[in-house]
Design an enzyme around this catalytic site. Sequence first.
Site, PDB file in Angstrom:
ATOM      1  CG  ASP A 168     -37.208  -5.353  35.031  1.00  0.00           C
ATOM      2  OD1 ASP A 168     -38.722  -5.554  35.211  1.00  0.00           O
ATOM      3  OD2 ASP A 168     -36.898  -5.044  33.702  1.00  0.00           O
ATOM      4  CG  HIS A 227     -43.008  -6.743  31.754  1.00  0.00           C
ATOM      5  ND1 HIS A 227     -41.746  -6.195  32.794  1.00  0.00           N
ATOM      6  CD2 HIS A 227     -43.770  -6.111  32.894  1.00  0.00           C
ATOM      7  CE1 HIS A 227     -41.879  -6.717  33.672  1.00  0.00           C
ATOM      8  NE2 HIS A 227     -42.967  -5.947  33.941  1.00  0.00           N
ATOM      9  CB  SER A 254     -38.792  -1.819  22.918  1.00  0.00           C
ATOM     10  OG  SER A 254     -38.504  -0.798  23.921  1.00  0.00           O
ATOM     11  CB  THR A 300     -35.302  -2.766  22.886  1.00  0.00           C
ATOM     12  OG1 THR A 300     -35.426  -4.303  23.854  1.00  0.00           O
ATOM     13  CG2 THR A 300     -34.940  -3.728  21.767  1.00  0.00           C
TER      14      THR A 300
HETATM   15  P1  13P Z   1     -38.358  -3.727  26.130  1.00  0.00           P
HETATM   16  O1  13P Z   1     -36.818  -3.799  26.018  1.00  0.00           O
HETATM   17  O2  13P Z   1     -38.779  -4.656  24.898  1.00  0.00           O
HETATM   18  O3  13P Z   1     -38.358  -2.226  26.102  1.00  0.00           O
HETATM   19  O4  13P Z   1     -38.799  -4.113  27.469  1.00  0.00           O
HETATM   20  C1  13P Z   1     -38.159  -3.471  28.561  1.00  0.00           C
HETATM   21  C2  13P Z   1     -38.827  -4.502  29.852  1.00  0.00           C
HETATM   22  O5  13P Z   1     -40.067  -4.782  29.617  1.00  0.00           O
HETATM   23  C3  13P Z   1     -38.437  -4.746  31.021  1.00  0.00           C
HETATM   24  O6  13P Z   1     -39.028  -5.104  32.248  1.00  0.00           O
END
Ligand code: 13P
Length: 288
Positions: free
Chosen positions: A82, A208, A211, A233
């Site tokens: 990621d 992305h 959450s 998150t």
């Molecule tokens: P969140 O932590 O906001 O869920 O996003 C995760 C993400 O986009 C990882 O690349």
Amino acid sequence: MGFASFRTIVRDAFEHGYAVGHININNLEFVQAIVDAAEAEEAPVILGVSEGAIKYMGLDYTVALARTAAERAKVPVMLHLDHGSSFEWVVRAVRAGFSSVMIDGSHLPLEENIRLTQRVVELCHPLGIDVEGELGRIGGTDDDLTVDERLATLARPEDAEKFVSSTGVDALAAAIGSAHGRYKGRPQLDFDRLVAIRRATNTPLVLHGGSGIPDEDVVRAISLGIAKVNINTENQEAFTATVRALLQKNPDVYDPRKYLAPARDAIKETVRAKLRLLGSSHRVLTSV
Ligand code: 13P
């Protein structure tokens, strides 16, 4: 099974109007919970790993954990870097055994982002490793990566067309207004931009900061071309809230398994709900 094909699965999602869950892993319990959830939902799943999580777990432990999970799983599992921040990080991940990578050159001017992403695609594609690129800058905090809201920019459809045709990426994280971490108000996704980017690229798009986006907006985004949704998150929150509540109620507990197991169960439920929302339940392809 070993790791499944990112490109095949994400393309299938794009063509059939659902999204694959990219769920970030932070430790052993996350890996177990996510893969259990995917099995319970009969859904493919991408284990996403940030560089921060790799530094925490160790590169070799990370791959060993994910590989063991994939080999045991009855559903397709992928291991995805990621926000790879450099060519060197991609090389490390590829050497260690990741099945796909993201290269995030979004902080660079367009031409430089294209050149970096091209280099990564040239390295990865001959090895059968698929690549996600990023365009525009996604704001918020994702582990080690913080992009101040004032520096976040939305992707432009004409740049997206150029980026995808010049690089040959398998998926594109185009910034459309989502952000990593907790949102302050209701996130404002630019759906018109999403439609234009999809039209300009005809490539699976990645959301992305998944959450905290209202369910109806996630569903709408998927109907408009989002084929992969990244979540971290909300699982971290569920995990930590469970540990906190349990320790507050039982201050004498000292065996970590007594609070880690319920925390693992908690994320299993949040991930199951998310996979259902993404429409990826019962979407296991037999050919991957
Ligand atoms: P969140 O932590 O906001 O869920 O996003 C995760 C993400 O986009 C990882 O690349």
